[in-house]
Scaffold this motif. Structure first.
Motif, PDB file in Angstrom:
ATOM      1  N   TYR A 237       0.843  -1.187   0.000  1.00  0.00           N
ATOM      2  CA  TYR A 237       0.000   0.000   0.000  1.00  0.00           C
ATOM      3  C   TYR A 237       0.883   1.242   0.000  1.00  0.00           C
ATOM      4  O   TYR A 237       2.087   1.160   0.265  1.00  0.00           O
ATOM      5  N   PRO A 238       0.312   2.400  -0.291  1.00  0.00           N
ATOM      6  CA  PRO A 238       1.144   3.618  -0.314  1.00  0.00           C
ATOM      7  C   PRO A 238       1.728   3.928   1.058  1.00  0.00           C
ATOM      8  O   PRO A 238       1.064   3.754   2.077  1.00  0.00           O
ATOM      9  N   LEU A 239       2.953   4.395   1.051  1.00  0.00           N
ATOM     10  CA  LEU A 239       3.543   5.040   2.224  1.00  0.00           C
ATOM     11  C   LEU A 239       3.554   6.526   1.895  1.00  0.00           C
ATOM     12  O   LEU A 239       4.438   7.020   1.199  1.00  0.00           O
ATOM     13  N   GLU A 240       2.524   7.205   2.348  1.00  0.00           N
ATOM     14  CA  GLU A 240       2.352   8.618   1.998  1.00  0.00           C
ATOM     15  C   GLU A 240       3.399   9.479   2.703  1.00  0.00           C
ATOM     16  O   GLU A 240       3.883   9.134   3.780  1.00  0.00           O
ATOM     17  N   TYR A 241       3.723  10.593   2.081  1.00  0.00           N
ATOM     18  CA  TYR A 241       4.581  11.578   2.725  1.00  0.00           C
ATOM     19  C   TYR A 241       4.195  12.976   2.241  1.00  0.00           C
ATOM     20  O   TYR A 241       3.616  13.144   1.166  1.00  0.00           O
ATOM     21  N   LYS A 242       4.557  13.955   3.068  1.00  0.00           N
ATOM     22  CA  LYS A 242       4.233  15.351   2.761  1.00  0.00           C
ATOM     23  C   LYS A 242       5.224  15.950   1.778  1.00  0.00           C
ATOM     24  O   LYS A 242       4.861  16.719   0.890  1.00  0.00           O
ATOM     25  N   SER A 243       6.503  15.605   1.934  1.00  0.00           N
ATOM     26  CA  SER A 243       7.529  16.117   1.024  1.00  0.00           C
ATOM     27  C   SER A 243       8.727  15.168   1.048  1.00  0.00           C
ATOM     28  O   SER A 243       8.931  14.427   2.019  1.00  0.00           O
ATOM     29  N   LEU A 244       9.496  15.217  -0.035  1.00  0.00           N
ATOM     30  CA  LEU A 244      10.713  14.408  -0.149  1.00  0.00           C
ATOM     31  C   LEU A 244      11.765  15.252  -0.847  1.00  0.00           C
ATOM     32  O   LEU A 244      11.502  15.884  -1.869  1.00  0.00           O
ATOM     33  N   SER A 245      12.960  15.265  -0.278  1.00  0.00           N
ATOM     34  CA  SER A 245      14.056  15.999  -0.898  1.00  0.00           C
ATOM     35  C   SER A 245      15.308  15.118  -0.921  1.00  0.00           C
ATOM     36  O   SER A 245      15.429  14.188  -0.121  1.00  0.00           O
ATOM     37  N   PRO A 246      16.213  15.373  -1.896  1.00  0.00           N
ATOM     38  CA  PRO A 246      16.257  16.548  -2.769  1.00  0.00           C
ATOM     39  C   PRO A 246      15.277  16.457  -3.932  1.00  0.00           C
ATOM     40  O   PRO A 246      14.924  15.358  -4.371  1.00  0.00           O
ATOM     41  N   SER A 247      14.870  17.627  -4.416  1.00  0.00           N
ATOM     42  CA  SER A 247      14.008  17.681  -5.583  1.00  0.00           C
ATOM     43  C   SER A 247      14.756  17.253  -6.845  1.00  0.00           C
ATOM     44  O   SER A 247      14.181  16.641  -7.737  1.00  0.00           O
ATOM     45  N   GLU A 248      16.049  17.584  -6.899  1.00  0.00           N
ATOM     46  CA  GLU A 248      16.896  17.177  -8.023  1.00  0.00           C
ATOM     47  C   GLU A 248      17.356  15.744  -7.790  1.00  0.00           C
ATOM     48  O   GLU A 248      18.119  15.455  -6.877  1.00  0.00           O
ATOM     49  N   LYS A 249      16.856  14.835  -8.646  1.00  0.00           N
ATOM     50  CA  LYS A 249      17.194  13.428  -8.472  1.00  0.00           C
ATOM     51  C   LYS A 249      18.519  13.054  -9.141  1.00  0.00           C
ATOM     52  O   LYS A 249      19.116  12.027  -8.794  1.00  0.00           O
ATOM     53  N   GLN A 250      18.983  13.838 -10.107  1.00  0.00           N
ATOM     54  CA  GLN A 250      20.279  13.542 -10.729  1.00  0.00           C
ATOM     55  C   GLN A 250      21.389  14.039  -9.814  1.00  0.00           C
ATOM     56  O   GLN A 250      21.486  15.222  -9.511  1.00  0.00           O
ATOM     57  N   LEU A 251      22.241  13.125  -9.372  1.00  0.00           N
ATOM     58  CA  LEU A 251      23.305  13.469  -8.435  1.00  0.00           C
ATOM     59  C   LEU A 251      24.620  13.690  -9.165  1.00  0.00           C
ATOM     60  O   LEU A 251      24.946  12.991 -10.126  1.00  0.00           O
ATOM     61  N   VAL A 262      12.647  12.998   4.257  1.00  0.00           N
ATOM     62  CA  VAL A 262      11.235  12.741   3.968  1.00  0.00           C
ATOM     63  C   VAL A 262      10.413  13.230   5.150  1.00  0.00           C
ATOM     64  O   VAL A 262      10.660  12.833   6.295  1.00  0.00           O
ATOM     65  N   GLU A 263       9.461  14.113   4.882  1.00  0.00           N
ATOM     66  CA  GLU A 263       8.570  14.616   5.924  1.00  0.00           C
ATOM     67  C   GLU A 263       7.217  13.926   5.818  1.00  0.00           C
ATOM     68  O   GLU A 263       6.573  13.943   4.759  1.00  0.00           O
TER      69      GLU A 263
END
Length: 333
Positions: A237-251, A262-263
């Motif tokens: 099932y989903p593991l919901e979250y309010k926000s996840l960072s970093p927004s830039e996924k390319q490292l 993860v908030e």
């Protein structure tokens, strides 16, 4: 040339704990092409997968209803079948079974290889497009590693595909799938200005708080399509979250490993049960996590190695297993 786009990728986010039971999206490629085990599934195993879904009492989601279903909290989980690349083996092996049983799906098409050996033709794609339980999705023109291209060439690739789709289908698909599941912030922001939704290849279950242009899917192949594992996946099932960072996924070398955070929502329970695994140093191991004030952070052992870094987190929520994953394309030095 410099391009700048304001992202629409967060406009949909409700940002309250929805208790959404979610949409579980599964990704396939080839069927009965056993010399390509990393992208192939045995057709008999595929049929068993579909039977497992049916026996689990989950409905298959018609992708033509995806927009309305995404925007609401689902009281019952639904399963979305997606097929990438439009290989000829899909048309010959899987399509007749899906057609006869009216099982809905999305077919993501890269326009350049259409008609080449091993790929479907436009007539075959139009045949699938004509039924009311399928949807054609956009999968770029070349299906190259577009994250390695210049911004100008990336846009050119998408626009080239747009012209061909318009010529062959009389419309441009509104759903996009990133080749190899890889995208940078620039790519995501561009896609958010030109499509309604976009799918990656990181695992997880879609809920209405997920970013519309970073939607998860569970990739399935000969190794990861084993029936016991599939039965486990179907029950996530989903593991919901309010926000996840970093927004830039390319490292890059300057931000690898990332400052990962993860908030979660204050209403969420059992968060202390979260367990994460990550593959930094090209070695999967349990992550060193810290949870404080509904915020999860990870202290990575070392940088991720090319080509991709991954994090998978799961939570036993009173017997209901919740899951989310993240993929980081690693830019070569």
């Amino acid at each position: 040339m410099f391009f700048s786009f304001s992202s629409k990728s967060d406009e949909n986010n409700i940002k309250f704990y929805s208790e959404d039971n979610g949409i579980l999206s599964i990704m396939y490629h080839r069927f009965n092409e056993h010399k390509y085990p990393s992208t192939n599934i045995n057709m008999e195993v595929f049929k068993k997968h579909l039977e497992i879904v049916k026996n689990s009492k989950y409905n298959f989601l018609n992708p033509n209803e995806f927009d309305s279903k995404f925007k609401t909290s689902k009281s019952e989980k639904e399963v979305l079948i997606t097929i990438d690349d439009a290989f000829e083996s899909f048309y010959n092996e899987a399509w007749p079974y899906l057609r006869d049983n009216k099982i809905p799906f999305i077919l993501f098409v890269s326009t350049e290889p259409v008609g080449n050996k091993g790929y479907m033709t436009w007539d075959q794609i139009r045949e699938i497009d004509a039924v009311d339980f399928s949807l054609i999705g956009h999968h770029s023109h070349s299906h190259e590693y577009l994250i390695e291209e210049t911004e100008e060439n990336f846009i050119l690739d998408i626009e080239t595909a747009n012209k061909i789709f318009k010529q062959e289908l009389n419309y441009i698909p509104s759903l996009f799938s990133y080749p190899f599941g890889e995208y940078s912030k620039f790519m995501r922001d561009y896609i958010s200005q030109n499509f309604e939704y976009a799918f990656g290849q990181h695992s997880g279950v879609i809920d209405l708080n997920k970013n519309k242009f970073e939607l998860p899917r569970f990739p399935i192949n000969e190794k990861y399509g084993e029936l016991k594992r599939f039965k486990s996946i179907i029950n996530y099932y989903p593991l919901e979250y309010k926000s996840l960072s970093p927004s830039e996924k390319q490292l890059t070398i300057n931000d690898n490993p990332p400052n990962f955070k993860v908030e979660f929502f204050k209403e969420q329970k059992n968060l202390s049960n979260i367990t994460c695994y990550s593959n930094e140093g090209d070695q999967w191991d349990k992550s060193k996590t810290n949870l404080s004030n509904q915020i999860l952070t990870i202290e990575f052992r070392e940088p991720f190695k090319p080509r991709r870094g991954r994090i998978n987190c799961s939570l036993n929520d009173n017997g209901k297993w919740r899951w989310f994953g993240v993929q980081f394309p690693i830019k070569k030095n």
